[in-house]
Motif scaffolding. Structure first.
Motif, short mmCIF file in Angstrom:
data_model
loop_
_atom_site.label_atom_id
_atom_site.label_comp_id
_atom_site.label_asym_id
_atom_site.label_seq_id
_atom_site.Cartn_x
_atom_site.Cartn_y
_atom_site.Cartn_z
N LYS A 1 77.10 66.09 -12.61
CA LYS A 1 77.03 67.10 -11.65
C LYS A 1 78.26 67.95 -11.72
N PRO B 1 78.27 61.00 -10.84
CA PRO B 1 78.29 60.52 -9.67
C PRO B 1 79.09 59.16 -9.39
N THR C 1 85.11 58.00 -9.09
CA THR C 1 85.60 58.39 -7.65
C THR C 1 86.70 59.50 -7.97
N MET D 1 92.90 65.79 1.46
CA MET D 1 91.79 66.11 1.22
C MET D 1 91.56 67.33 2.39
N GLN E 1 93.73 66.41 5.41
CA GLN E 1 93.92 65.29 5.98
C GLN E 1 93.92 63.90 5.05
N VAL F 1 93.47 61.00 2.88
CA VAL F 1 92.29 59.77 3.03
C VAL F 1 92.47 58.96 1.52
N VAL G 1 86.50 57.90 -2.21
CA VAL G 1 85.65 59.31 -2.12
C VAL G 1 85.17 59.41 -3.52
N LEU G 2 83.79 59.74 -3.60
CA LEU G 2 83.28 60.11 -4.81
C LEU G 2 83.77 61.47 -5.16
N VAL H 1 82.00 63.68 -6.47
CA VAL H 1 81.21 64.69 -6.35
C VAL H 1 81.28 65.13 -4.59
N GLU H 2 81.59 64.07 -4.03
CA GLU H 2 81.67 64.45 -2.47
C GLU H 2 82.88 65.30 -2.16
N ALA H 3 83.84 65.60 -3.21
CA ALA H 3 85.05 66.33 -3.09
C ALA H 3 84.67 67.85 -3.35
N ASN H 4 83.39 67.98 -3.87
CA ASN H 4 83.06 69.36 -4.27
C ASN H 4 83.22 70.42 -3.09
N GLY H 5 84.25 71.36 -3.56
CA GLY H 5 84.47 72.45 -2.53
C GLY H 5 85.65 72.15 -2.04
N SER H 6 86.32 71.07 -1.88
CA SER H 6 87.51 70.55 -1.02
C SER H 6 88.73 71.11 -1.83
#
Ligand SMILES: Cc1cc2nc3c(=O)[nH]c(=O)nc-3n(C[C@H](O)[C@H](O)[C@H](O)COP(=O)(O)OP(=O)(O)OC[C@H]3O[C@@H](n4cnc5c(N)ncnc54)[C@H](O)[C@@H]3O)c2cc1C
Ligand code: FES
Ligand code: FES
Lengths: 163, 297
Positions: A3, A20, A23, A53, A56, A58, A63-64, A66-71
């Protein structure tokens, strides 16, 4: 399938193709070469992998990427300015709060985040904030002292700036 | 270093899109919210989904809103969000206390209320307070919509009535009647990063500040396959004037309203004793709050 993610790390935007199952901790270390973020337990218990992140702290091992996309991420490499240490880092050195140093990046980031939100914390608030970060060496007392020392440094520094 | 197995990853933008993906039951799909349970379990190898559906981009499932008497908590709301919410602090301080006892500050910044319910751990920190407060859980699939109470949601350790294609969307709470107080106490070896050995949530509602107990709930956690209500203890309180003796009697009954096991965290007898101690303490604190004297953290 990989991704494409866009993540801002320490103010620089990176676009990257990641699996994906990568981490955030591994992405920072292996993808971006930012080895300041440590991985200890890998399961949320030790806090060595702490990063900030979106404002905050973390556990980046949980955290994956891919979950940090845009962070927006801040790592230990991102808190000093122009080659100068952050006052919290200076205070850790002065207070003798670093031994092996493995927990230090996480401890420092939690402390920096705490002092940004609460510039004059009580000792109890410092201990609470650090309660997700384990240290095998120092016995914590000097770390707490370092954060208190940093708080007075920052507050005094700001006052001096106002004068 | 612990590695994650391979999986596909989807990031739907809307709830219908997410429900649509989950409705295809051919592939073994798991929802991810904060990931603080799922990622750990995947690293340890106890779950190995082929596909993960992230709730991150869904709008309208994060945050706390109050409409008249109903407070709605989106399932993606984190324990940290709950702990810093003024609405929760004012209306349901016991839920704030439960949220603050979950994991560590770092975990709380990711751990969601939906994930805490969905994992159905016997010692999870939010369900006891939610049961004591009479919460309702909203569940959706592609074609269905249902609202259940947490008392019937949990079946056993890691097991619940949640369907594979179902998403928890919201937890709602009705504001409490006057002269109500509640408390939650979690017993652990240390204050942070600790799974409860025993935890108890209690709530009582009085007729008037010096009146009898009109309504009572006592929820015991980590001493049965799911959080359980101490029904005989609750029954002993109804219609009675609060007193230390009454609370002690209820607490003794509560010891037999559960079925603790012995494990490395504590023996069954010790757990029963702690059920009694924590029931007395939570009832005393709930009573103090019900009379308007507040309950300390
Ligand atoms: C170091 C550490 C300490 C911890 N300490 C505690 C503690 O003290 N107390 C405690 O109660 N827990 C604790 N936990 C467990 C965990 O943090 C909590 O259960 C948390 O609330 C899980 O939420 P999550 O959003 O991270 O869930 P996830 O890991 O994202 O998901 C967990 C499960 O729920 C499902 N799920 C998530 N959201 C939904 C939804 N909306 N609809 C349907 N299914 C969903 C997922 O598919 C998965 O099976 C701890 C975990 C760690 C790693
Ligand atoms: S490595 Fe992430 S918490 Fe230990
Ligand atoms: S200095 Fe060694 S772990 Fe903290």
């Amino acid at each position: 399938m990989k991704k494409i993610i866009t993540v801002t790390v320490n103010g620089t935007e990176y676009e990257s193709a990641v699996n994906p199952n990568m981490t955030l901790a591994r992405f920072l270390r292996e993808g971006l070469g930012l080895f300041g973020t440590k991985e200890g337990c890998g399961v949320g218990d030790c806090g060595a992998c702490t990063v900030i992140m979106d404002g905050q702290p973390v556990n980046s091992c949980l955290v994956l990427a891919v979950e940090a996309n845009g962070s927006a991420i801040v790592t230990i490499e991102g808190i000093g300015e122009g080659g100068k240490l952050h006052p919290v880092q200076e205070a850790f050195i002065e207070a003798g709060a670093i031994q092996c140093g493995f927990c230090t990046p996480g401890m420092v980031l939690v402390a920096v985040n705490l002092l940004e939100n609460n510039p004059s914390p009580t000792e109890n608030e410092v201990r609470q904030a650090l309660s997700g970060n384990l240290c095998r060496c120092t016995g914590y007392q000097k770390i707490v002292e370092a954060v208190e020392r940093a708080a007075s440094k920052i507050v005094c520094g700001e006052r001096a700036g106002e004068l | 270093m612990l590695f994650l197995p391979r999986f596909d990853y989807e990031e739907p933008r809307t709830l219908p899109e997410a429900l649509d993906i989950l409705s295809d039951l051919r592939s073994d799909t798991k929802v991810i919210a904060g990931g603080t349970d799922l990622i750990v379990n995947m690293k340890k190898g106890s779950v190995d989904p082929a596909r993960i559906v992230s709730l991150k981009r869904l709008k309208g499932i994060r945050g706390i809103t109050r409409k008249k008497e109903i407070v709605a908590i989106g399932s993606y709301t984190t324990a940290a969000d709950i702990a810093r919410s003024d609405v929760i602090a004012r209306s349901f301080p016991v839920l704030r206390k439960a949220a603050l006892s979950l994991g560590s500050p770092l975990i709380r910044n990711r751990a969601t209320i939906g994930g805490n319910i969905a994992t159905a751990r016997p010692a999870a920190d939010l369900p006891p307070a939610l049961i004591a407060l009479g919460a309702r859980i909203k569940l959706r699939t592609k074609g269905t919509n249902r609202t259940v109470i947490p008392d019937v949601f949990f079946i056993g350790p890691g097991r619940s009535i949640l369907g594979k294609d179902e998403i928890i969307t919201e937890i709602s709470l009705s504001t409490l009647p006057p002269f109500t107080g509640a408390d939650y106490i979690k017993l652990g070896h240390r204050a942070a990063l600790e799974i409860a050995i025993v935890a108890v949530a209690s709530r009582i509602t009085l007729d008037s500040p010096d009146g009898v107990i009109r309504d009572a709930r006592i929820v015991l956690s980590a001493v049965a396959p799911t959080a359980v209500r101490a029904l005989s203890a609750e029954g002993a309180l109804l219609g009675e004037y609060p007193s230390d003796e009454l609370f002690a009697k209820a607490a003794s009954l509560a010891m037999n309203d559960c079925s603790p096991v012995s494990d490395i965290r504590g023996g069954a007898d010790y757990r029963r004793d702690m059920v009694r101690a924590l029931t007395i303490r939570t009832l005393a604190n709930a009573y103090r709050e019900a009379c308007g004297q507040g309950v300390g953290l």
